[in-house]
Design an enzyme around this catalytic site. Structure first.
Site, PDB file in Angstrom:
ATOM      1  N   ASN A 135      -5.428   3.372   8.066  1.00 17.70           N
ATOM      2  CA  ASN A 135      -5.290   2.848   6.713  1.00 17.70           C
ATOM      3  C   ASN A 135      -4.554   3.907   5.892  1.00 17.70           C
ATOM      4  O   ASN A 135      -3.532   4.412   6.324  1.00 17.70           O
ATOM      5  CB  ASN A 135      -6.647   2.441   6.131  1.00 17.70           C
ATOM      6  CG  ASN A 135      -6.489   1.450   4.994  1.00 17.70           C
ATOM      7  OD1 ASN A 135      -5.638   0.566   5.040  1.00 17.70           O
ATOM      8  ND2 ASN A 135      -7.276   1.581   3.951  1.00 17.70           N
ATOM      9  N   ARG A 163      -7.207   0.329  13.314  1.00 15.37           N
ATOM     10  CA  ARG A 163      -5.874   0.698  12.840  1.00 15.37           C
ATOM     11  C   ARG A 163      -6.030   1.782  11.783  1.00 15.37           C
ATOM     12  O   ARG A 163      -7.098   1.932  11.182  1.00 15.37           O
ATOM     13  CB  ARG A 163      -5.127  -0.506  12.259  1.00 15.37           C
ATOM     14  CG  ARG A 163      -5.729  -1.050  10.956  1.00 15.37           C
ATOM     15  CD  ARG A 163      -4.717  -1.929  10.234  1.00 15.37           C
ATOM     16  NE  ARG A 163      -5.225  -2.644   9.080  1.00 15.37           N
ATOM     17  CZ  ARG A 163      -5.344  -2.143   7.848  1.00 15.37           C
ATOM     18  NH1 ARG A 163      -5.064  -0.875   7.603  1.00 15.37           N
ATOM     19  NH2 ARG A 163      -5.773  -2.907   6.855  1.00 15.37           N
ATOM     20  N   GLU A 223       0.841  -1.210   0.000  1.00 15.49           N
ATOM     21  CA  GLU A 223       0.000   0.000   0.000  1.00 15.49           C
ATOM     22  C   GLU A 223       0.870   1.253   0.000  1.00 15.49           C
ATOM     23  O   GLU A 223       2.079   1.184   0.208  1.00 15.49           O
ATOM     24  CB  GLU A 223      -0.888   0.036   1.265  1.00 15.49           C
ATOM     25  CG  GLU A 223      -2.315  -0.467   1.065  1.00 15.49           C
ATOM     26  CD  GLU A 223      -3.202   0.511   0.287  1.00 15.49           C
ATOM     27  OE1 GLU A 223      -2.709   1.558  -0.153  1.00 15.49           O
ATOM     28  OE2 GLU A 223      -4.394   0.201   0.132  1.00 15.49           O
ATOM     29  N   GLU A 251      -9.573  -5.995   9.715  1.00 16.25           N
ATOM     30  CA  GLU A 251     -10.374  -6.877   8.865  1.00 16.25           C
ATOM     31  C   GLU A 251     -10.363  -8.318   9.382  1.00 16.25           C
ATOM     32  O   GLU A 251      -9.338  -8.819   9.839  1.00 16.25           O
ATOM     33  CB  GLU A 251      -9.841  -6.842   7.433  1.00 16.25           C
ATOM     34  CG  GLU A 251     -10.050  -5.495   6.766  1.00 16.25           C
ATOM     35  CD  GLU A 251      -9.286  -5.352   5.461  1.00 16.25           C
ATOM     36  OE1 GLU A 251      -9.933  -5.112   4.434  1.00 16.25           O
ATOM     37  OE2 GLU A 251      -8.058  -5.490   5.484  1.00 16.25           O
ATOM     38  N   ASP A 258      -9.751   1.817  -4.007  1.00 15.81           N
ATOM     39  CA  ASP A 258      -8.724   1.742  -2.966  1.00 15.81           C
ATOM     40  C   ASP A 258      -7.887   3.017  -2.997  1.00 15.81           C
ATOM     41  O   ASP A 258      -8.421   4.109  -2.842  1.00 15.81           O
ATOM     42  CB  ASP A 258      -7.902   0.463  -3.190  1.00 15.81           C
ATOM     43  CG  ASP A 258      -7.198  -0.022  -1.932  1.00 15.81           C
ATOM     44  OD1 ASP A 258      -6.743   0.809  -1.138  1.00 15.81           O
ATOM     45  OD2 ASP A 258      -7.071  -1.256  -1.756  1.00 15.81           O
ATOM     46  N   ASN A 284      -9.689   5.380   2.808  1.00 16.02           N
ATOM     47  CA  ASN A 284      -8.759   4.999   1.754  1.00 16.02           C
ATOM     48  C   ASN A 284      -8.258   6.189   0.950  1.00 16.02           C
ATOM     49  O   ASN A 284      -7.961   7.231   1.503  1.00 16.02           O
ATOM     50  CB  ASN A 284      -9.378   3.891   0.886  1.00 16.02           C
ATOM     51  CG  ASN A 284      -8.442   2.701   0.809  1.00 16.02           C
ATOM     52  OD1 ASN A 284      -7.222   2.856   0.738  1.00 16.02           O
ATOM     53  ND2 ASN A 284      -8.990   1.507   0.835  1.00 16.02           N
TER      54      ASN A 284
END
Length: 299
Positions: free
Chosen positions: A103, A101, A18, A121, A204, A154
């Site tokens: 992202n 958490r 990511e 998740e 995303d 995101n």
């Protein structure tokens, strides 16, 4: 349209790659492996990846004006000194939500670090909903909370005139825009500018190009799409050889290369054998458009 070419860079894959960001000074691509708990740096010169292990899921990395980097780690904003491999906590959020958490995160044109949270998740894109919030770490190291009730915070970026903030909450299947005040960092007047189609799957990570068009990585959609935020139209689709494309950024000498991260988490043996490059970083050339250099955190 010049011919688009896609290749893998580096030799190793991530579980959940990511937050790619180009470090011009190092001629390198920074990115994170969230569930692999490491911050990675791929050198353009050597094609080697250096990785620094950390003690919690690390979800985004950004440049810092004073040198080195800032990261989002668990529910903390933190500083990362690369050579020393040293992590120092700056601030913590969501203290009342031990299952949360951070992202995705990105620095705005004024040097503020925007990042949002989500619940951990159970498996990819399956989680307790409405647990996240969107935050900003300001240059004085104070934290501002913008809103809550977020599913998966995101992709984020800013328009070229710095008057619009673009944002994705993945499970809304929408790319949203807000009015944005560069002076204060305040956002408001939320609206949807693009709704994803079924085959595009889950929006995303995201970045903007020099023409003011947005590029969105589609998780489980195996593609990045280019959108016109003014008209809400999709202009281009670039398909990749893996399903779980997670984020994208421009980089390289003149920001004409696109880098796309991907994930292998949650894939069974059969899918992994069909997509051996899952989790790798891809470089796309020949898009015919350049990107915008990342902004460094001012604090």
């Amino acid at each position: 349209m010049s011919s688009v070419k896609i290749e893998c860079v580096g030799s190793e894959g991530s579980r959940l790659g990511e937050s790619p960001v180009w470090d011009e000074k190092e001629s390198a691509l920074l990115y994170v492996d969230i569930t692999g708990r490491k911050v990675c740096r791929w050198s353009c010169a050597t094609n080697q990846v250096q990785a620094i292990p950390v003690d919690a899921p690390v979800s985004s990395v950004a440049l810092r004006k004073s040198g080195d980097y800032v990261i989002t780690l668990g529910t903390r904003f933190a500083a990362l000194k690369w050579k020393e491999q040293q992590v120092t906590t700056i601030a913590q959020v969501d203290k009342d939500k031990p299952n949360n958490r951070f992202n995705d995160g990105k620095v705005d044109p004024a040097g503020r670090y925007f990042a949002g949270t989500m619940a951990e998740e159970i498996r990819p894109a399956v989680l307790e909903r409405h647990q996240g919030s969107l935050y900003t770490l300001c240059s004085d190291l104070s934290v501002v909370k913008h809103f809550n009730e977020v599913d998966i915070s995101n992709g984020l970026d800013w328009s070229l005139d710095r008057k619009t903030f673009f944002y994705i909450d993945s499970l809304s299947y929408s790319v949203d825009a807000f009015d944005y005040d560069l002076q204060t960092g305040n956002i408001g007047n939320r609206r949807s500018i693009y709704r994803l189609e079924k085959e595009e799957s889950i929006p995303d990570g995201m970045c903007i190009d020099v023409e003011g068009k947005l590029w969105v990585a589609c998780y489980n959609g195996g593609r990045v799409i280019r959108l016109d935020p003014e008209t809400g139209k999709r202009l281009q689709t670039v398909k990749l050889p893996v399903d779980n494309t997670t984020s994208c950024c421009f980089g390289g000498k003149d920001y004409s290369e696109m880098y796309v991260t991907s994930a292998s988490d949650g894939m069974d043996k059969e899918r992994l054998s069909q997509q051996p490059q899952a989790g790798r970083v891809f470089k796309i050339t020949g898009l015919g458009v350049k990107g915008v250099p990342p902004y460094p955190f001012a604090g």
